[in-house]
Design an enzyme around this catalytic site. Structure first.
Site, PDB file in Angstrom:
ATOM      1  N   ASN A  72       0.851  -1.191   0.000  1.00  0.00           N
ATOM      2  CA  ASN A  72       0.000   0.000   0.000  1.00  0.00           C
ATOM      3  C   ASN A  72       0.887   1.240   0.000  1.00  0.00           C
ATOM      4  O   ASN A  72       1.980   1.255   0.565  1.00  0.00           O
ATOM      5  CB  ASN A  72      -1.005   0.008   1.161  1.00  0.00           C
ATOM      6  CG  ASN A  72      -0.396  -0.145   2.536  1.00  0.00           C
ATOM      7  OD1 ASN A  72       0.529  -0.907   2.762  1.00  0.00           O
ATOM      8  ND2 ASN A  72      -0.950   0.578   3.497  1.00  0.00           N
ATOM      9  N   ASN A 105      -0.846   8.642   0.830  1.00  0.00           N
ATOM     10  CA  ASN A 105      -0.581   9.997   0.390  1.00  0.00           C
ATOM     11  C   ASN A 105      -1.205  10.941   1.405  1.00  0.00           C
ATOM     12  O   ASN A 105      -2.258  10.622   1.977  1.00  0.00           O
ATOM     13  CB  ASN A 105      -1.205  10.196  -1.005  1.00  0.00           C
ATOM     14  CG  ASN A 105      -0.786  11.471  -1.654  1.00  0.00           C
ATOM     15  OD1 ASN A 105      -1.221  12.552  -1.263  1.00  0.00           O
ATOM     16  ND2 ASN A 105       0.054  11.366  -2.666  1.00  0.00           N
ATOM     17  N   ALA A 106      -0.587  12.095   1.616  1.00  0.00           N
ATOM     18  CA  ALA A 106      -1.145  13.079   2.551  1.00  0.00           C
ATOM     19  C   ALA A 106      -2.556  13.478   2.146  1.00  0.00           C
ATOM     20  O   ALA A 106      -3.392  13.796   3.003  1.00  0.00           O
ATOM     21  CB  ALA A 106      -0.243  14.308   2.628  1.00  0.00           C
ATOM     22  N   TYR A 166      -5.447  11.797   1.372  1.00  0.00           N
ATOM     23  CA  TYR A 166      -5.842  10.400   1.554  1.00  0.00           C
ATOM     24  C   TYR A 166      -6.477   9.710   0.350  1.00  0.00           C
ATOM     25  O   TYR A 166      -6.140   8.564   0.055  1.00  0.00           O
ATOM     26  CB  TYR A 166      -6.760  10.251   2.771  1.00  0.00           C
ATOM     27  CG  TYR A 166      -6.094  10.557   4.093  1.00  0.00           C
ATOM     28  CD1 TYR A 166      -4.713  10.457   4.266  1.00  0.00           C
ATOM     29  CD2 TYR A 166      -6.846  10.962   5.177  1.00  0.00           C
ATOM     30  CE1 TYR A 166      -4.105  10.734   5.476  1.00  0.00           C
ATOM     31  CE2 TYR A 166      -6.253  11.253   6.401  1.00  0.00           C
ATOM     32  CZ  TYR A 166      -4.878  11.129   6.547  1.00  0.00           C
ATOM     33  OH  TYR A 166      -4.285  11.408   7.747  1.00  0.00           O
ATOM     34  N   CYS A 171      -4.186   0.915  -2.417  1.00  0.00           N
ATOM     35  CA  CYS A 171      -4.038  -0.316  -1.639  1.00  0.00           C
ATOM     36  C   CYS A 171      -3.016  -1.243  -2.289  1.00  0.00           C
ATOM     37  O   CYS A 171      -2.745  -1.156  -3.490  1.00  0.00           O
ATOM     38  CB  CYS A 171      -5.373  -1.036  -1.535  1.00  0.00           C
ATOM     39  SG  CYS A 171      -6.675  -0.089  -0.723  1.00  0.00           S
ATOM     40  N   GLU A 199      -3.250  -4.408  -3.033  1.00  0.00           N
ATOM     41  CA  GLU A 199      -3.800  -5.272  -4.073  1.00  0.00           C
ATOM     42  C   GLU A 199      -3.863  -4.548  -5.411  1.00  0.00           C
ATOM     43  O   GLU A 199      -3.506  -5.107  -6.450  1.00  0.00           O
ATOM     44  CB  GLU A 199      -5.217  -5.738  -3.691  1.00  0.00           C
ATOM     45  CG  GLU A 199      -5.279  -6.513  -2.393  1.00  0.00           C
ATOM     46  CD  GLU A 199      -5.555  -5.651  -1.159  1.00  0.00           C
ATOM     47  OE1 GLU A 199      -6.214  -6.150  -0.236  1.00  0.00           O
ATOM     48  OE2 GLU A 199      -5.096  -4.480  -1.113  1.00  0.00           O
ATOM     49  N   CYS A 203     -10.840  -2.714  -3.885  1.00  0.00           N
ATOM     50  CA  CYS A 203      -9.885  -3.714  -4.379  1.00  0.00           C
ATOM     51  C   CYS A 203     -10.604  -4.944  -4.918  1.00  0.00           C
ATOM     52  O   CYS A 203     -10.205  -5.497  -5.938  1.00  0.00           O
ATOM     53  CB  CYS A 203      -8.918  -4.114  -3.269  1.00  0.00           C
ATOM     54  SG  CYS A 203      -7.677  -2.841  -2.940  1.00  0.00           S
TER      55      CYS A 203
END
Length: 150
Positions: A52, A55-56, A58, A63, A65, A99
Site C-alpha cells: 500500500n 498519500n497526505a 488520503y 491499496c 492489491e 480492491c
C-alpha cells in the site's frame, strides 16, 4: 492424495507467503501505519508484488492489491492463478470493496485469495466468495450485444 491448496503447490504457497510479507514490509503508510502487502502469481509462473502507498491527500492512496494489479497489467500480465494479501493484524484483513472490484476486472471469480495475518496464518476465499453477485466485464458484454443488435 494431492498436496495442492486451491491449485498451488506447497512450494508456491510458501513463496506466496514470503512475497506478501516482503511486500508488506516495504509498504509506505506513514499516516495509518497499517502495512499491507500483496502478491500475484501469474499464469506464466512469474510473481508481481505491491504494498500500500499512502498519500497526505488520503484519496490518492492506493491499496497493496491494486498496486500489484496495476504493476501486473502494465507489464503485460493478464492471467493470474492466485492473489495473496498480508497485514499485521489477526484475524487477517480481506481486500476492501474497491480492491475486490479491481480484482474482479482482471481475475476470474475462481481465483483464490490467500489472506495472511500477523502470525503468517491464512484464510483463503475465492473472489466469488468475497464478491458475490459481482459486476464485471462480462456484465457489459450483454449491453454491447444489445447495441450491436439494434
Amino acid at each position: 492424495m494431492s498436496n495442492l491448496v486451491h491449485g498451488l503447490t506447497q512450494a508456491e504457497l510458501g513463496e506466496l507467503k514470503s512475497r506478501v510479507i516482503a511486500a508488506k514490509n516495504v509498504a509506505y503508510c506513514p499516516y495509518s501505519h497499517f502495512h499491507v502487502g500483496a502478491a500475484l502469481l501469474c499464469e506464466d509462473g512469474s510473481w508481481i508484488t505491491g504494498g500500500n502507498v499512502e498519500n497526505a491527500s488520503y484519496p490518492v492512496s492506493i491499496c497493496a492489491e491494486r498496486t500489484a494489479l496495476v504493476k501486473a497489467i502494465s507489464e503485460g500480465k493478464r492471467k493470474f492463478r492466485a492473489l495473496g494479501v498480508a497485514t499485521d493484524i489477526s484475524p487477517p484483513a480481506s481486500p476492501c470493496g474497491m480492491c475486490r472490484q479491481a480484482i474482479r476486472e482482471f481475475c476470474s471469480l475462481e481465483i483464490p485469495i490467500f489472506m495472511y495475518d500477523k502470525h503468517g496464518d491464512y484464510i483463503v476465499k475465492t473472489l466469488e466468495e468475497l464478491l458475490p453477485m459481482s459486476f464485471g466485464p462480462d456484465s457489459l458484454s450483454a449491453i454491447g450485444a444489445a447495441r450491436t443488435w439494434r
